[in-house]
Structure formats: structure tokens, C-alpha cells
Design a protein around this motif. Structure first.
Motif, PDB file in Angstrom:
ATOM      1  N   THR A 370      53.558  76.263  21.807  1.00  0.00           N
ATOM      2  CA  THR A 370      53.069  74.989  22.339  1.00  0.00           C
ATOM      3  C   THR A 370      53.502  74.838  23.787  1.00  0.00           C
ATOM      4  O   THR A 370      54.398  75.542  24.260  1.00  0.00           O
ATOM      5  CB  THR A 370      53.639  73.814  21.528  1.00  0.00           C
ATOM      6  N   ILE A 371      52.856  73.869  24.517  1.00  0.00           N
ATOM      7  CA  ILE A 371      53.220  73.619  25.907  1.00  0.00           C
ATOM      8  C   ILE A 371      54.683  73.189  26.010  1.00  0.00           C
ATOM      9  O   ILE A 371      55.438  73.689  26.842  1.00  0.00           O
ATOM     10  CB  ILE A 371      52.296  72.540  26.516  1.00  0.00           C
ATOM     11  N   HIS A 372      55.098  72.228  25.146  1.00  0.00           N
ATOM     12  CA  HIS A 372      56.484  71.773  25.258  1.00  0.00           C
ATOM     13  C   HIS A 372      57.459  72.852  24.801  1.00  0.00           C
ATOM     14  O   HIS A 372      58.583  72.927  25.277  1.00  0.00           O
ATOM     15  CB  HIS A 372      56.703  70.476  24.464  1.00  0.00           C
ATOM     16  N   GLY A 373      57.009  73.728  23.915  1.00  0.00           N
ATOM     17  CA  GLY A 373      57.867  74.843  23.511  1.00  0.00           C
ATOM     18  C   GLY A 373      58.080  75.814  24.658  1.00  0.00           C
ATOM     19  O   GLY A 373      59.194  76.323  24.869  1.00  0.00           O
ATOM     20  N   LEU A 374      56.992  76.074  25.442  1.00  0.00           N
ATOM     21  CA  LEU A 374      57.109  76.933  26.620  1.00  0.00           C
ATOM     22  C   LEU A 374      58.063  76.326  27.645  1.00  0.00           C
ATOM     23  O   LEU A 374      58.868  77.018  28.279  1.00  0.00           O
ATOM     24  CB  LEU A 374      55.726  77.141  27.261  1.00  0.00           C
ATOM     25  N   PHE A 375      57.981  74.987  27.784  1.00  0.00           N
ATOM     26  CA  PHE A 375      58.864  74.310  28.744  1.00  0.00           C
ATOM     27  C   PHE A 375      60.327  74.423  28.317  1.00  0.00           C
ATOM     28  O   PHE A 375      61.215  74.699  29.133  1.00  0.00           O
ATOM     29  CB  PHE A 375      58.456  72.838  28.879  1.00  0.00           C
ATOM     30  N   GLU A 376      60.589  74.227  27.036  1.00  0.00           N
ATOM     31  CA  GLU A 376      61.959  74.327  26.529  1.00  0.00           C
ATOM     32  C   GLU A 376      62.537  75.719  26.766  1.00  0.00           C
ATOM     33  O   GLU A 376      63.707  75.876  27.140  1.00  0.00           O
ATOM     34  CB  GLU A 376      61.996  73.973  25.047  1.00  0.00           C
ATOM     35  N   ALA A 377      61.692  76.727  26.568  1.00  0.00           N
ATOM     36  CA  ALA A 377      62.154  78.099  26.791  1.00  0.00           C
ATOM     37  C   ALA A 377      62.476  78.326  28.269  1.00  0.00           C
ATOM     38  O   ALA A 377      63.434  79.027  28.613  1.00  0.00           O
ATOM     39  CB  ALA A 377      61.083  79.080  26.313  1.00  0.00           C
ATOM     40  N   GLN A 378      61.654  77.730  29.137  1.00  0.00           N
ATOM     41  CA  GLN A 378      61.913  77.872  30.580  1.00  0.00           C
ATOM     42  C   GLN A 378      63.223  77.194  30.977  1.00  0.00           C
ATOM     43  O   GLN A 378      63.985  77.708  31.809  1.00  0.00           O
ATOM     44  CB  GLN A 378      60.745  77.262  31.387  1.00  0.00           C
ATOM     45  N   VAL A 379      63.536  76.046  30.370  1.00  0.00           N
ATOM     46  CA  VAL A 379      64.794  75.350  30.650  1.00  0.00           C
ATOM     47  C   VAL A 379      65.980  76.231  30.278  1.00  0.00           C
ATOM     48  O   VAL A 379      66.975  76.314  31.007  1.00  0.00           O
ATOM     49  CB  VAL A 379      64.856  74.014  29.888  1.00  0.00           C
ATOM     50  N   GLN A 380      65.862  76.909  29.160  1.00  0.00           N
ATOM     51  CA  GLN A 380      66.958  77.777  28.709  1.00  0.00           C
ATOM     52  C   GLN A 380      67.122  78.971  29.649  1.00  0.00           C
ATOM     53  O   GLN A 380      68.257  79.418  29.887  1.00  0.00           O
ATOM     54  CB  GLN A 380      66.690  78.255  27.287  1.00  0.00           C
TER      55      GLN A 380
END
Length: 400
Positions: A370-380
Motif C-alpha cells: 500500500t501507499i502508506h506501507g511504502l511510506f512506513e518502509a521509507q521512514v525506517q
């Protein structure tokens, strides 16, 4: 010139500061010769600086002929000088101011926005940021242009005016294009005008529609407009602009077309024994406009000279013009009912760059995420990397 002569010319130009020379138009004559000895090569070099108020191309040929007659010892055979006042009188007794205004109001009265290709608005430049490029139109394209012009009963100049309008329309986002066209003045200048010195050329606006009308209708309309303009070639540019809805000091146009008939032959300085020991190394010309196309009609072929501000690129504009001429000829040959708006001005290479190279933005990513899942991975992965900028405010991925 070869490299050595090129270096000498550069030194000569630098020493005379030709690019910043100005002629005092209050004092005759409007020409200046600067010369210097080139001792290393046992010769003298000279530059001739002239202003169009006194000498156009025809007048330069007249002056060169007079010099040649003096060198041959035949100065006594030269005819009497033709006074410029004869031409002035003919102009003053010609078309009235009211007739000029009526013509330009009919052509420009509904135009309330200028035609500014690439947003170029400075029409009082000194030519210092201009680059120049020359290119020959192919023999085949030249032949086809003349063929189509004959079949439609128009001049080749009309096809070039329409093609130039096509280019300007695309780079200014307008369907009714206005640009300046250079008029000779000598054609209707009376007896002796071909030998007189003085200001004969004039720049006047021409309006050309490049929207939904057919290619054939566009050619015929451009020819009619150009023919009508010739009857008003002595009107002033200031008068013409006042007849439009564009209020000064905003310019009505910032691009120019100079269609001129030239002779494709070796330079007279090289061809005649009279000039033995005298060699022409080169020349430059500039106008105050930021975009100028000069078309040399050589009788059979054509040559283009483009002067454009460096950030636009003279060669780029030349390529646009050649593509516009090609698409115009192709349409006239097989589909004269095609809309002008459907013709292209882009060369194949630039079209490919715009449609393919610039759009090569594919990127691999996990399509099941998902879009928010991709964002969370980028934060990590990069918590301290900048994620958002607004003015002076910045947020990294962790903060966002």
C-alpha cells in the motif's frame, strides 16, 4: 577564415570593441571604418561599421561598385548621386495616414495580447546575448516549396511567412500570430531608388492565423495579407501598433522575418581582378529583436539564418523552421484540407526526446504494497532524510 585569421579577427574586434560601438545618428555619414596594421602577416585589416538608416544590403552593393569603379580608374563614368529627398517626397505624396490606419485597424484591431515567443519581450536589445546559426534548405524541399507556390499562385515568401507563423504560434501559445516582416521600400521607390543611399527598409507587423483553418486556406490568406501589406510599406511601426489593442510600451511582437532575394555566386571581391590583394574575411549584423529569421531566396534554393538569444538556441529554431516547412509541403501535396493546428514543427529527434526520453520514468516497486506501507518502509530506511519542503520549513521522514 582559417584559425589564424580567426584569431586575428577576434583580436581586431576586441581592440576596436566593435560589439559596443555606437554610431551618432545626428552626424553624417552613418558609417565608420576602423583599420590596423597586421605586421606579422604583412597586411592591413579594416572593419566597416554601418547603420541601416544609411546603408542596407543594396546600398552596400552600390558603394562597393563605386569603390570598384575608382580602383579601375573609371570614377568619371559614375552617374549622378540620387538624392534621398526624392524618395521622401514620393512617400509623403503616397498613401495617406488615414489609409494606413484603416488597413492596420482591420488587421490588428482585435489583437489585445502580444506575440512573445518563449516569453521574449525585450525588443530594445543590443545584440550582445545573440547567437547565430545558418543552414541550407535541401534541394528537394526547395523544389517542392516552389512547386506548391506555383500551383497555388502564391509567392514562396508566403509559404515561409506561414511556416514562421506556425513556429511562433507553437512557442507562444497563440493561434493568431503577429510578427515583424522586413519590407524593401526600393521596389516602389521611383526612378533611381536602386542606386540611392538612405533608409529604405521598414519593419511592419503582419498577423497570420494558424488555428483551425485548412492548410490551403492558410496559404492563400497569408499571401493576401502579405500582398495587402506591401501597399502600406511606408507606414510607421508606431502607427501600426497604435491600431492594435496592445498598449505601448508593451511590444506587439518580438520576432522578425527578413525574406530577401540574394544571389548564389562567388563573392565579387574574390571573383574580380580589380580587388586583387583585397579579401573579405567576414561580417556580422544585428537587430534589436531577440529572435530573427532571415531567409535568403537564392533563385532555386533557400538558406536560413537564425539569430536568437543564447538560452533559446539558434540551431533549435532553424530545425523548427525546417520541420514546419516540411510538414506544410507534405500537407499541400496530399491533404491540403488538413488543419494548420495539426501540423508539427518538431524535428523527429526533439519529438522523440519529448515523448520518450523525458517520459522514461518507470521505477520498480512492490506493487502489492500500500501507499502508506511504502511510506512506513521509507521512514525506517532514511528517517533523517528531508521529506517535505515548504518555503524555509523542512520536515524529515521521521518528523512527518
Amino acid at each position: 577564415p582559417h584559425d589564424e585569421e580567426g584569431d586575428i579577427l577576434a583580436q581586431l574586434k576586441a581592440s576596436f570593441d566593435v560589439s559596443h560601438q555606437r554610431l551618432d545618428i545626428r552626424q553624417a555619414p552613418l558609417m565608420r571604418v576602423r583599420f590596423a596594421q597586421d605586421a606579422a602577416n604583412q597586411r592591413w585589416l579594416a572593419t566597416l561599421l554601418v547603420h541601416h538608416m544609411a546603408l542596407d544590403h543594396t546600398a552596400l552593393e552600390v558603394m562597393r561598385h563605386e569603390i570598384q569603379m575608382h580602383l579601375q580608374g573609371h570614377a568619371g563614368q559614375l552617374g549622378d548621386a540620387v538624392p534621398y529627398r526624392n524618395y521622401v517626397a514620393q512617400v509623403c505624396l503616397g498613401v495617406s495616414r488615414e489609409e494606413h490606419e484603416g488597413f492596420f485597424r482591420a488587421m490588428l484591431g482585435d489583437i489585445d495580447e502580444p506575440t512573445l515567443p518563449f516569453g521574449l519581450q525585450d525588443v530594445r536589445g543590443d545584440g550582445s546575448s545573440i547567437e547565430e546559426a545558418q543552414q541550407a534548405i535541401s534541394t528537394e524541399l526547395s523544389r517542392l516549396l516552389r512547386l506548391q507556390a506555383r500551383q497555388l499562385g502564391v509567392s514562396a515568401a508566403s509559404l515561409y511567412h506561414l511556416a514562421w507563423a506556425q513556429v511562433l504560434g507553437r512557442v507562444s501559445g497563440r493561434e493568431e500570430v503577429v510578427f515583424g516582416t522586413v519590407l524593401m521600400g526600393r521596389m516602389q521607390g521611383g526612378e533611381g531608388a536602386d542606386r540611392a543611399l538612405g533608409m529604405f527598409i521598414n519593419t511592419l507587423p503582419i498577423s497570420v492565423q494558424v488555428g483551425a483553418q485548412s492548410v490551403r486556406d492558410g496559404v492563400l490568406a497569408t499571401h493576401a495579407r502579405l500582398s495587402g501589406l506591401l501597399g502600406h510599406e511606408h507606414a510607421s511601426l508606431a502607427l501600426a501598433q497604435r491600431c492594435s489593442g496592445v498598449v505601448a510600451p508593451t511590444p506587439l511582437f518580438s520576432a522578425l522575418l527578413n525574406y530577401r532575394h540574394s544571389v548564389a555566386e562567388p563573392d565579387a571581391l574574390q571573383a574580380s581582378s580589380t580587388w586583387e590583394g583585397i579579401e573579405e574575411l567576414g561580417g556580422e549584423e544585428r537587430t534589436n529583436y531577440p529572435l530573427v529569421l532571415s531567409v535568403d531566396d537564392l533563385g532555386e534554393g533557400f538558406s536560413l539564418t537564425v539569430q536568437a538569444v543564447v538560452e533559446i538556441g539558434a540551431r533549435r529554431i532553424g530545425a523548427y523552421m525546417e520541420a514546419a516547412l516540411t510538414s506544410l509541403v507534405v500537407a499541400l501535396e496530399g491533404a491540403a484540407g488538413t488543419s494548420l493546428s495539426d501540423l508539427t514543427i518538431l524535428p523527429a529527434q526533439e519529438r522523440d526526446r519529448l515523448l520518450v526520453t523525458f517520459n522514461a520514468t518507470e521505477a520498480d516497486y512492490p506493487q502489492q504494497q500500500t501507499i502508506h506501507g511504502l511510506f512506513e518502509a521509507q521512514v525506517q530506511r532514511t528517517p533523517e532524510a528531508v521529506a517535505v519542503i515548504r518555503g524555509e520549513q523542512r520536515l524529515n521522514y521521521r518528523e512527518l
